[in-house]
Motif scaffolding. Structure first.
Motif, PDB file in Angstrom:
ATOM      1  N   ALA A 195      -6.257 -10.290   0.111  1.00 46.51           N
ATOM      2  CA  ALA A 195      -7.188  -9.554  -0.764  1.00 46.51           C
ATOM      3  C   ALA A 195      -7.340  -8.114  -0.263  1.00 46.51           C
ATOM      4  O   ALA A 195      -7.331  -7.156  -1.051  1.00 46.51           O
ATOM      5  CB  ALA A 195      -8.548 -10.259  -0.793  1.00 46.51           C
ATOM      6  N   LEU A 196      -7.457  -7.954   1.057  1.00 48.27           N
ATOM      7  CA  LEU A 196      -7.577  -6.607   1.629  1.00 48.27           C
ATOM      8  C   LEU A 196      -6.298  -5.807   1.367  1.00 48.27           C
ATOM      9  O   LEU A 196      -6.352  -4.657   0.908  1.00 48.27           O
ATOM     10  CB  LEU A 196      -7.848  -6.704   3.144  1.00 48.27           C
ATOM     11  CG  LEU A 196      -7.764  -5.389   3.930  1.00 48.27           C
ATOM     12  CD1 LEU A 196      -8.789  -4.371   3.432  1.00 48.27           C
ATOM     13  CD2 LEU A 196      -7.966  -5.644   5.433  1.00 48.27           C
ATOM     14  N   CYS A 197      -5.155  -6.422   1.635  1.00 44.92           N
ATOM     15  CA  CYS A 197      -3.896  -5.684   1.475  1.00 44.92           C
ATOM     16  C   CYS A 197      -3.606  -5.353   0.017  1.00 44.92           C
ATOM     17  O   CYS A 197      -2.968  -4.321  -0.263  1.00 44.92           O
ATOM     18  CB  CYS A 197      -2.735  -6.461   2.106  1.00 44.92           C
ATOM     19  SG  CYS A 197      -2.794  -6.394   3.905  1.00 44.92           S
ATOM     20  N   ALA A 198      -4.063  -6.187  -0.895  1.00 51.37           N
ATOM     21  CA  ALA A 198      -3.876  -5.868  -2.314  1.00 51.37           C
ATOM     22  C   ALA A 198      -4.618  -4.573  -2.637  1.00 51.37           C
ATOM     23  O   ALA A 198      -4.106  -3.693  -3.345  1.00 51.37           O
ATOM     24  CB  ALA A 198      -4.370  -7.015  -3.183  1.00 51.37           C
ATOM     25  N   ARG A 199      -5.830  -4.434  -2.100  1.00 51.94           N
ATOM     26  CA  ARG A 199      -6.576  -3.184  -2.332  1.00 51.94           C
ATOM     27  C   ARG A 199      -5.887  -1.997  -1.681  1.00 51.94           C
ATOM     28  O   ARG A 199      -5.805  -0.910  -2.250  1.00 51.94           O
ATOM     29  CB  ARG A 199      -7.998  -3.321  -1.778  1.00 51.94           C
ATOM     30  CG  ARG A 199      -8.769  -4.346  -2.565  1.00 51.94           C
ATOM     31  CD  ARG A 199     -10.233  -4.225  -2.417  1.00 51.94           C
ATOM     32  NE  ARG A 199     -10.818  -5.271  -3.257  1.00 51.94           N
ATOM     33  CZ  ARG A 199     -12.000  -5.221  -3.781  1.00 51.94           C
ATOM     34  NH1 ARG A 199     -12.779  -4.199  -3.543  1.00 51.94           N
ATOM     35  NH2 ARG A 199     -12.440  -6.197  -4.544  1.00 51.94           N
ATOM     36  N   LEU A 200      -5.395  -2.208  -0.482  1.00 55.66           N
ATOM     37  CA  LEU A 200      -4.737  -1.103   0.235  1.00 55.66           C
ATOM     38  C   LEU A 200      -3.428  -0.713  -0.447  1.00 55.66           C
ATOM     39  O   LEU A 200      -3.066   0.475  -0.477  1.00 55.66           O
ATOM     40  CB  LEU A 200      -4.515  -1.490   1.700  1.00 55.66           C
ATOM     41  CG  LEU A 200      -5.817  -1.723   2.485  1.00 55.66           C
ATOM     42  CD1 LEU A 200      -5.511  -2.243   3.891  1.00 55.66           C
ATOM     43  CD2 LEU A 200      -6.660  -0.455   2.546  1.00 55.66           C
ATOM     44  N   ALA A 201      -2.741  -1.690  -1.017  1.00 53.46           N
ATOM     45  CA  ALA A 201      -1.490  -1.384  -1.728  1.00 53.46           C
ATOM     46  C   ALA A 201      -1.780  -0.519  -2.961  1.00 53.46           C
ATOM     47  O   ALA A 201      -1.021   0.404  -3.278  1.00 53.46           O
ATOM     48  CB  ALA A 201      -0.785  -2.677  -2.141  1.00 53.46           C
ATOM     49  N   GLN A 202      -2.891  -0.815  -3.646  1.00 51.69           N
ATOM     50  CA  GLN A 202      -3.264   0.032  -4.794  1.00 51.69           C
ATOM     51  C   GLN A 202      -3.527   1.460  -4.320  1.00 51.69           C
ATOM     52  O   GLN A 202      -3.076   2.431  -4.926  1.00 51.69           O
ATOM     53  CB  GLN A 202      -4.520  -0.559  -5.479  1.00 51.69           C
ATOM     54  CG  GLN A 202      -4.934   0.153  -6.769  1.00 51.69           C
ATOM     55  CD  GLN A 202      -5.773   1.417  -6.545  1.00 51.69           C
ATOM     56  OE1 GLN A 202      -6.511   1.536  -5.574  1.00 51.69           O
ATOM     57  NE2 GLN A 202      -5.619   2.386  -7.467  1.00 51.69           N
ATOM     58  N   ILE A 203      -4.248   1.575  -3.222  1.00 50.72           N
ATOM     59  CA  ILE A 203      -4.607   2.903  -2.698  1.00 50.72           C
ATOM     60  C   ILE A 203      -3.345   3.662  -2.269  1.00 50.72           C
ATOM     61  O   ILE A 203      -3.146   4.825  -2.644  1.00 50.72           O
ATOM     62  CB  ILE A 203      -5.615   2.753  -1.528  1.00 50.72           C
ATOM     63  CG1 ILE A 203      -6.975   2.295  -2.083  1.00 50.72           C
ATOM     64  CG2 ILE A 203      -5.756   4.061  -0.751  1.00 50.72           C
ATOM     65  CD1 ILE A 203      -8.018   1.944  -1.024  1.00 50.72           C
TER      66      ILE A 203
END
Ligand code: CP3
Length: 362
Positions: A195-203
């Motif tokens: 979940a964290l990495c999904a957000r970071l990938a968007q960023i």
């Protein structure tokens, strides 16, 4: 490839190519595995403390404030191009800048690096990492515009931190040798990790896209610390997210470079994440890297930055050997195996640029 097909007149300046456009530069051509007049060369961390002119303009200005000032960003980005005659500029910024832009409370402390006030530890912390929008980083769009206007035919490389490396700073709260808390979360709570990495990938992806749309001619995804993982775990926990970040620019006709330190074992997986160019650190020879990567990727690297402190004959030998190895690859961008060390003599960097150009002139 560009979506600008025959049906509509093409209004996108970036896709126009003239003999003197960055799209025809040695760097972009090498990244695309096309023929080049000479091996292109630039240096990770070429903009920064090795240059007296950098230290001068940074006097009394905090790192994040400097990164948010389009005029300062443009000046610092252009300094190494003027001084060394490198084949590309890299935007002066930092990998944690987009996190600061979405509101994460962090600072970049001199001599330490990024320090996060409240490290990421639990599910509730996801709320502190909202989506990045172009409006959060409008100063980057402005800075890229200023830089590109000055650069002419020299390409600008945009960049972002990859999800693993950003996650490490967020979870550890700062630079880390062993990444123990990061690994504890990754192995212990895979759901939260993803979940964290999904957000970071968007960023990361959006940040790359903003720079490419504003005029950057290539982008580099820095996964500086991912060499801490074995390949199997890289494939499970990291590659899917880095792929999402790189996919964000797949339509923009800019070649992508993917780099990490100590990633000899991960090279093939990092290429398969969607890069055109795989960055190789100095621990793996370009010849070995090519054997692991095959002919589908150009390579970037890989002079040990510490060799810049060696007597010239030793340095010259190492540079020539890398140029020769790189000539066997489908495309080669000369670089260091990691960033310029702060005490490096800038005159040595200039001399390396000249040597790479002379030795590789075709
Ligand atoms: O020339 C360039 O490469 C462009 C500028 C650039 C900076 N940071 C400027 C900077 C780039 C591409 C980065 C990326 C970055 N930042 C990475 C990935 C590259 C790598 O080295 O692996 C990482 C891991 C960071 C995080 C970070 N920021 C570190 C580890 C540090 C060093 C801390 C220190 O002071 O030793 C920083 C600070 C930083 N980023 C500086 C610069 C010029 C030094 C700050 C200063 O001059 O006050």
């Amino acid at each position: 490839m560009s979506r600008c097909l025959a049906v509509f007149p093409c209004e996108d300046l970036r896709v126009k190519s003239s003999p003197n456009s960055p799209r025809d530069s040695a760097l972009v051509r090498a990244a695309r595995r096309q023929s080049v007049p000479h091996t292109p060369v630039w240096f990770m961390r070429q903009a920064g403390r090795s240059l007296p002119e950098y230290r001068k303009v940074r006097e009394g200005v905090g790192m994040l404030d400097a990164c948010r000032s389009p005029e300062l960003v443009a000046e610092i980005t252009l300094q190494p191009v003027r001084r060394h005659g490198v084949d590309a500029a890299i935007l002066f910024s930092d990998i944690v800048l987009p996190l600061a832009a979405v509101g994460v409370d962090l600072d970049i402390v001199p001599g330490v690096g990024p320090v996060v006030a409240q490290p990421f530890r639990a599910h509730a912390d996801l709320d502190r990492i909202p989506e990045l929008t172009p409006e959060h980083v409008s100063f980057i769009t402005e800075a890229v515009g200023l830089v590109v206007a000055e650069l002419g035919a020299t390409p600008l490389i945009g960049f972002a931190g990859a999800p693993f490396t950003l996650a490490s700073y967020l979870i550890e709260g700062g630079p880390s040798k062993n990444h123990e808390r990061t690994k504890a979360l990754m192995y212990g709570d895979p759901e939260l990790w993803h979940a964290l990495c999904a957000r970071l990938a968007q960023i990361s992806g959006l940040f790359l896209g903003v720079q490419a749309r504003a005029g950057a001619s290539a982008v580099q995804l820095f996964d500086s610390w991912v060499g801490a993982l074995p390949r199997r775990d890289y494939d499970t926990f990291v590659q899917p997210h880095s792929r999402v970040a790189l996919l964000a620019v797949a339509d923009l006709d800019v070649p992508t470079i993917h780099f990490g330190v100590g990633t000899g074992e991960l090279l093939a997986s990092m290429g398969a994440a969607g890069a055109d160019v795989v960055g190789v650190d100095y621990r793996t020879s370009l010849t070995d890297a090519r054997a692991r990567l095959g002919d589908r990727y150009a390579v970037q690297g890989n002079l040990d930055p510490a060799l810049l402190f060696a007597p010239w004959p030793a340095l010259e030998k190492a540079v020539l050997s890398i140029v020769a190895e790189g000539a066997q690859a489908p495309g080669h961008i000369f670089n260091l195996g990691h960033g310029v060390l702060p005490d490096t003599d800038p005159a040595v960097l200039t001399r390396v640029v000249e040597l790479v150009h002379e030795a590789s002139a075709r």
